[in-house]
Design an enzyme around this catalytic site. Structure first.
Site, PDB file in Angstrom:
ATOM      1  N   ARG A 180      59.713  22.649  23.077  1.00 51.91           N
ATOM      2  CA  ARG A 180      58.920  22.463  24.376  1.00 51.91           C
ATOM      3  C   ARG A 180      57.346  22.591  24.334  1.00 51.91           C
ATOM      4  O   ARG A 180      56.588  21.801  24.992  1.00 51.91           O
ATOM      5  CB  ARG A 180      59.357  23.527  25.508  1.00 51.91           C
ATOM      6  CG  ARG A 180      61.085  23.419  25.597  1.00 51.91           C
ATOM      7  CD  ARG A 180      61.425  24.297  26.663  1.00 51.91           C
ATOM      8  NE  ARG A 180      60.624  24.229  28.253  1.00 51.91           N
ATOM      9  CZ  ARG A 180      60.748  25.205  29.059  1.00 51.91           C
ATOM     10  NH1 ARG A 180      61.461  26.358  28.843  1.00 51.91           N
ATOM     11  NH2 ARG A 180      60.322  24.837  30.168  1.00 51.91           N
ATOM     12  N   CYS A 238      54.833  31.394  29.026  1.00 49.52           N
ATOM     13  CA  CYS A 238      56.103  30.648  28.787  1.00 49.52           C
ATOM     14  C   CYS A 238      56.390  29.613  29.765  1.00 49.52           C
ATOM     15  O   CYS A 238      55.625  28.775  30.065  1.00 49.52           O
ATOM     16  CB  CYS A 238      57.294  31.896  28.625  1.00 49.52           C
ATOM     17  SG  CYS A 238      57.565  32.665  30.120  1.00 49.52           S
TER      18      CYS A 238
END
Length: 283
Positions: A180, A238
């Protein structure tokens, strides 16, 4: 004070007086809804069996506000958060131990919020419920109302501009999975990639195979390799401020203070005007 507690030490503390307030924050990040599968139900898991005396806390409703422009798990309203914690029995003069199903992300979010808002004694059960060797209970306690009133700290929290600035002058860690960060996949947010200047540091690499944290000295060595040394500023983000809180917890175990960008990638990537970096390098 250590930010985590072992299951054996919790068993001793739970048998003492006063016992710590126990918060069960079982939650899972899931894309099940999109796939047509049933969503994870933390409360149902709690009601099926929890550490005796534990009170269930709903991450989505009590540890975050509704998703929107500030991200998928923005900060909760402080009055509502304080009321939820008091209902759970949280008081300033009584220690708190938080646990979840084992991954540790949700427990870390509760730990971070309570610490950032002024509670002096909060720890996370290392390894979560899976590490607990004692009995489980299906009784749902109704604790005495606590006296905790949140007092948000002047530091320890980053917004989007602060995260971007920290990536330039200090160390901003991206706690998501490496794919990611690199922008190879993005199952949840608008676009893949990372904040320019951020360093990839998956929080899963802080853990042992059994779900407990790696020893403090190992964590210190890891974070030093990533650039966290000499007392420089460290920040973490995050996807939505949950697994990032887990990395802040790992940093605390290593003795390294760090700030959390709560809006994280879900907030950052929602604005097309913000720059996005892709690939394995920070820039």
């Amino acid at each position: 004070m250590n930010a985590i507690i072992s299951a054996s030490d919790l068993a001793v503390a739970a048998a003492a007086a006063p016992a710590p307030v126990l918060l069960d924050v079982r939650w899972q990040l899931s894309t099940a809804k999109a796939a047509g599968a049933p969503a994870f139900d933390g409360r149902a898991e709690y009601e099926a069996g929890h550490i005796p005396g534990a009170v269930f806390v709903d991450l989505d409703r009590e540890l975050a506000s509704a998703p929107g422009e500030r991200g998928r798990h923005p900060l909760p309203d402080m009055a509502e958060f304080g009321a939820a914690m008091r209902r759970a029995g949280v008081s300033f003069g009584r220690p708190v131990v938080v646990y979840d199903g084992g991954q540790g992300w949700a427990a870390a979010r509760a730990w971070w919020l309570l610490r950032w808002t002024g509670h002096p004694d909060v720890r996370v059960l290392d390894g979560g419920l899976a590490a607990w060797q004692g009995p489980l209970s299906t009784d749902v306690p109704v604790p005495e109302e606590g006296d905790f009133v949140p007092a948000p700290g002047a530091s320890g929290l980053l917004d989007a501009d602060g995260a971007a600035a920290l990536a330039r002058r200090g160390l901003l860690l991206d706690a998501r999975a490496g794919e990611r960060y690199r922008g190879e996949v993005e199952p949840i947010d608008r676009v893949g990639g990372h904040i320019p200047g951020a360093v990839s540091a998956p929080t899963t690499d802080n853990m042992l195979a059994d779900g407990r944290f790696r020893p403090a000295e190992d964590l210190r060595a890891r974070f030093k390799t990533l650039g966290a040394d000499d007392g420089g500023e460290v920040g973490v983000y995050c996807g939505s401020g949950v697994s990032g809180a887990h990395e802040v917890l790992a940093l605390a175990v290593a003795g390294i203070p760090a700030a959390l960008y709560v809006g994280s990638w879900s907030e950052w990537s929602s604005d097309p005007a913000r720059p996005v970096a892709v690939g394995p390098d920070p820039q």
